[in-house]
Scaffold this active site. Structure first.
Site, PDB file in Angstrom:
ATOM      1  N   GLU A 175      -6.036   8.788  18.423  1.00  0.00           N
ATOM      2  CA  GLU A 175      -6.640  10.122  18.446  1.00  0.00           C
ATOM      3  C   GLU A 175      -7.609  10.288  17.270  1.00  0.00           C
ATOM      4  O   GLU A 175      -8.729  10.785  17.433  1.00  0.00           O
ATOM      5  CB  GLU A 175      -5.543  11.205  18.388  1.00  0.00           C
ATOM      6  CG  GLU A 175      -4.722  11.332  19.671  1.00  0.00           C
ATOM      7  CD  GLU A 175      -3.752  10.179  19.916  1.00  0.00           C
ATOM      8  OE1 GLU A 175      -3.428   9.440  18.964  1.00  0.00           O
ATOM      9  OE2 GLU A 175      -3.339   9.991  21.075  1.00  0.00           O
ATOM     10  N   SER A 223       0.443   6.515   2.868  1.00  0.00           N
ATOM     11  CA  SER A 223       1.049   7.488   3.789  1.00  0.00           C
ATOM     12  C   SER A 223       2.299   8.134   3.207  1.00  0.00           C
ATOM     13  O   SER A 223       3.013   7.521   2.392  1.00  0.00           O
ATOM     14  CB  SER A 223       1.442   6.805   5.098  1.00  0.00           C
ATOM     15  OG  SER A 223       0.306   6.374   5.776  1.00  0.00           O
ATOM     16  N   GLU A 267     -10.154  -2.585   5.477  1.00  0.00           N
ATOM     17  CA  GLU A 267      -9.122  -2.760   6.486  1.00  0.00           C
ATOM     18  C   GLU A 267      -9.763  -2.901   7.866  1.00  0.00           C
ATOM     19  O   GLU A 267      -9.392  -3.752   8.661  1.00  0.00           O
ATOM     20  CB  GLU A 267      -8.179  -1.557   6.456  1.00  0.00           C
ATOM     21  CG  GLU A 267      -6.958  -1.709   7.335  1.00  0.00           C
ATOM     22  CD  GLU A 267      -5.939  -0.597   7.095  1.00  0.00           C
ATOM     23  OE1 GLU A 267      -6.294   0.427   6.464  1.00  0.00           O
ATOM     24  OE2 GLU A 267      -4.803  -0.757   7.547  1.00  0.00           O
ATOM     25  N   GLN A 298       0.839  -1.193   0.000  1.00  0.00           N
ATOM     26  CA  GLN A 298       0.000   0.000   0.000  1.00  0.00           C
ATOM     27  C   GLN A 298       0.880   1.251   0.000  1.00  0.00           C
ATOM     28  O   GLN A 298       1.759   1.379   0.849  1.00  0.00           O
ATOM     29  CB  GLN A 298      -0.879  -0.023   1.257  1.00  0.00           C
ATOM     30  CG  GLN A 298      -1.884   1.106   1.352  1.00  0.00           C
ATOM     31  CD  GLN A 298      -2.504   1.192   2.743  1.00  0.00           C
ATOM     32  OE1 GLN A 298      -1.820   1.041   3.757  1.00  0.00           O
ATOM     33  NE2 GLN A 298      -3.799   1.411   2.811  1.00  0.00           N
ATOM     34  N   SER A 347       4.770  -1.680   4.278  1.00  0.00           N
ATOM     35  CA  SER A 347       5.233  -3.030   4.569  1.00  0.00           C
ATOM     36  C   SER A 347       5.169  -3.856   3.287  1.00  0.00           C
ATOM     37  O   SER A 347       4.286  -3.649   2.453  1.00  0.00           O
ATOM     38  CB  SER A 347       4.417  -3.670   5.691  1.00  0.00           C
ATOM     39  OG  SER A 347       3.060  -3.599   5.414  1.00  0.00           O
TER      40      SER A 347
END
Lengths: 379, 396
Positions: free
Chosen positions: B365, B119, B234, B116, B151
């Site tokens: 958060e 990010s 996910e 993936q 990963s």
């Protein structure tokens, strides 16, 4: 109504709606406040309507004794709604304790005589004995029984008896020369002295009972008594857990409503992460309590888990959650939260009381540790 | 049994038994076994026929996987963890059938691993603020940027990529979703060493990488919606994986407790019992969510799973570390930058690794924001970048 665990069927949904609507109409907040200030502390007419018109006070009781035979899950749904509305009534003494004790007895005649009146809401029952730690503690029995004139006489004092002042039917574990047996005191004999106590939670009364040569009938012998009381304590723990879920859910809803409508610094306070994160944690607490409470109800109903473990899990999780949620509700309401006019304090007091009654979280955690850790294989 | 809609647990189990009978897991190469598994429609029973599915209710997958496991086969997702976990669902929803057919079988067999590429160093919690650019050039897109926390990128043949195709519109509107061939020129993968001393993740540098427009999923500028579908898979995937009572991380704590009577104290006993109880409440909540999902209801209980599981995971390993005492202050080795593996892992490494649990896949958060805003419907957070072209949003 047997079904897969957590399968909240349409019937259960309808039952929930029925009780919720009844509570909204018949026991809104102002009625709760008036009733909690009244001498009796509950409205016998309202209780009778729940038992007779709605028929929701004996759902975990077999039909033969006037019950609905719908199972403990259905009864838990009812108690959850009564807890959500803080209905003043002998939920703990009658519904959670006296009824399960009687149901667990082997004596058919006793069940046939006494269960229908409790189920219909005409009569109030309770137990005056060491069940409030969440388990039956024979060493904690403070009443003695002696045989006299072909019957039994009881002597001793018992504190913290739920609905003790109102009870028409008092179940009393007492020491006999052969062990601890279970007795029944009916009506209002002069030898049963009742002292109503001022309770932290005004919506749920306690009394101190003193028995002075009080005539009583034995309903379970020395072998059966512990087992019956133990079983009832588990049912009571699960029902109380359901009540805790109901109260916690209301406090969460009221808090979210407040945080969405209360403006400070030009925005709703619920847009601040300090506030919304605490609300998220309240939701987590409510959802986990709901899972543990209903796992307890399904387990006891269908025998799918160790009943002692399931009951302790339900009570421990629901107690922690309700206290945490009610405390957070007060905090997030600011000054309103601890005012007398706003109902948060009523829920907070119920939460604080429920957390101790029928075994504190620590006591249940200790039982869980004994079952899961101390008894672990390989040790 | 005669129609697709009549597929039952029994039919699925029978199909699964046939596959493992004809190709005993112990003696069949994984790729061959999983290929037969895919061809039988058992890879994702809820997918269309011909694309690894049977058009059956999703909940029947558990029954199929159980048969495979009992026969000694792998838990399918372990064959291609990202492929199964988040990519397959997006492909089946957004890719044209021919492309889906080309990609799904080798995904299912593990012959083509996936990673993936979402990010970035400058876009973590605020993923939609990402800066990797994709510029149209004929039938291709040319991509330049840097991705992180990838990963398996060093082993993957394919990556799912979210890139900015229009910097002049607000951030969510200028993103497009691509499938990128990791063997393309301009893709550079570097291992990223973590707290454990090992490299479980990578950084991926993209320098002028060409992606054919045919490898775009969804419309240009609709990448955010496509990525939400990925992210929701996910979350569902996480929920499916809750271990049985006393298993998973709490099981490791129980095992350590039982193995170390010399370290047992009443205080630790209390703490472990509470952790066990929290693990159970969590497990029961997931079970409850599954039953509700079976009725098509996705209630609040489903939304809190990740938040609770990750914090619990941390607390369990904190307990283990406490129980180990001074032993916990020693570590296996930091000398070589090893690739992470499946070998039995010392508690110390798991303890360190667990710090990531509350960060990866959405920090606690952000999870609390999501729970509060989407489930409880609390007012949205104050945001400075709303309705501002991405180009004009301040960045670190």
């Amino acid at each position: 109504m047997n079904g897969r665990e957590f399968d909240f069927t349409e019937e259960l949904g309808e039952l929930r709606t029925l009780v919720r609507q009844f509570c909204e109409e018949q026991s809104p907040e102002d009625v709760v406040r008036t009733t909690m200030d009244s001498e009796a502390g509950f409205d016998p007419a309202l209780w009778r309507r729940l038992g007779t018109d709605l028929g929701v006070l004996g759902l975990h009781v077999p039909e033969a004794y006037g019950g609905g035979d719908a199972g403990l899950v259905a009864q838990a749904v009812v108690v959850e709604e009564l807890g959500a509305a803080l209905v003043c009534g002998p939920v703990l003494g009658t519904l959670a304790l006296a009824v399960p004790v009687l149901c667990a007895l082997s004596r058919e005649d006793v069940k046939e005589t006494h269960l229908p009146g409790l189920v219909s809401g005409d009569r109030v029952g309770t137990i005056a004995g060491p069940l409030l730690q969440g388990t039956f503690d024979a060493a904690g029995v403070t009443v003695t029984a002696v045989e006299a004139d072909g019957g039994w006489r009881l002597n001793g004092a018992v504190g913290h008896v739920p609905d003790g002042a109102a009870a028409d039917l008092v179940l009393v574990p007492a020491r006999t020369p052969a062990g601890t047996a279970l007795f029944l005191v009916e009506g209002a004999p002069a030898q049963l002295r009742r002292t109503p106590l001022t309770t932290l939670d005004q919506t749920r009364r306690q009394a101190e009972l003193e028995l002075v040569d009080c005539p009583a009938v034995q309903i379970a012998d020395e072998t059966e008594t512990a087992q019956v009381c133990e079983q009832a304590a588990r049912v009571a723990a699960v029902l109380l857990a359901a009540e805790q879920v109901g109260g916690a859910q209301v406090m969460l809803g009221r808090t979210v409503e407040h945080a969405s409508g209360r403006y400070q610094f030009g925005v709703p306070i619920g847009s601040f992460q300090a506030v919304k994160h605490r609300c998220a944690d309240m939701l987590v607490a409510v959802e986990q309590a709901r899972s543990a409470a209903y796992h307890g109800a399904w387990s006891l109903q269908d025998g799918t888990d160790d009943p002692a473990l399931a009951a302790s899990m339900a009570k421990a999780v629901a107690s922690d959650s309700y206290v945490k949620v009610a405390a957070a509700a007060i905090q997030l309401h600011g000054g309103t939260g601890f005012s007398w006019e706003y109902p948060a304090h009523l829920y907070f007091k119920r939460a604080a009381t429920d957390a101790v009654v029928l075994g504190s979280t620590e006591q249940h955690i200790d039982r869980i540790a004994a079952l899961v850790l101390d008894a672990a294989p390989g040790r | 049994m005669t129609t697709a809609t009549a597929t039952t647990a029994e039919t699925v189990e029978e199909l699964a038994r046939t596959v493992v009978r004809e190709r005993p897991p112990a003696t069949t190469p994984t790729a061959e076994l999983m290929g037969a598994w895919y061809d039988a429609g058992l890879a994702w029973v809820h997918f269309p026929r011909g694309l690894g599915g049977l058009e059956a209710p999703r909940m029947l997958q558990t029954a199929a996987n159980r048969v495979l496991k009992e026969a000694g086969g792998p838990e399918p997702r372990t064959v291609n963890i990202i492929g199964y976990g988040i990519v397959a669902g997006t492909i089946v929803r957004y890719a044209p059938p021919e492309l889906a057919a080309r990609l799904l079988r080798p995904l299912a067999t593990g012959e083509e691993l996936w990673c993936q590429l979402f990010s970035e160093p400058g876009a973590g919690s605020d993923l939609a603020g990402l800066a990797t650019r994709a510029v149209r050039d004929g039938d291709d897109w040319v991509v330049t940027g840097q991705k992180v926390w990838n990963s398996l990128a060093h082993l993957a043949r394919w990556g799912i990529l979210l890139a900015r195709t229009d910097p002049d519109v607000p951030k969510h509107k200028g993103l497009t979703y691509f499938l990128v061939d990791m063997q393309s020129p301009g893709v550079e993968v570097r291992p990223l060493r973590q707290i454990t001393g090992r490299a479980q993740f990578n950084e991926v540098f993209l320098e002028g990488v060409r992606i054919p427009d045919a490898m775009r999923l969804g419309d240009v500028g609709a990448g955010w919606a496509v990525s939400l579908s990925t992210l929701s898979d996910e979350r569902v995937g996480l929920g499916d994986r809750v271990p049985a009572r006393g298993a998973g991380s709490i099981g490791e704590a129980l095992a350590l407790w039982a193995a170390r009577p010399d370290r047992q104290t009443p205080v630790l006993r209390d703490r472990l019992a509470r952790l066990w109880l929290r693990s159970e409440s969590h497990r029961l909540t997931v079970e409850r969510a599954k039953v509700a999902a079976g009725h098509g209801v996705f209630g609040p209980e489903a939304a809190i799973t990740k938040l609770v599981a990750s914090e619990l995971n941390q607390q369990v390993y904190e307990f283990c570390q406490e129980l180990l005492g001074l032993e916990g202050t020693l570590y296996e080795s930091y000398t070589s930058v090893l690739e992470d593996d499946d070998s039995p892992t010392p508690y110390q490494r798991k303890f360190l690794r667990s710090r990531a649990a509350t960060i990866e896949g959405g920090t606690s958060e952000i999870q609390r924001n999501i729970v509060a805003e989407r489930v409880l419907r609390l007012p949205a957070d104050l945001r400075n970048d709303k309705n501002v072209p991405w180009r004009d949003v301040p960045r670190s």
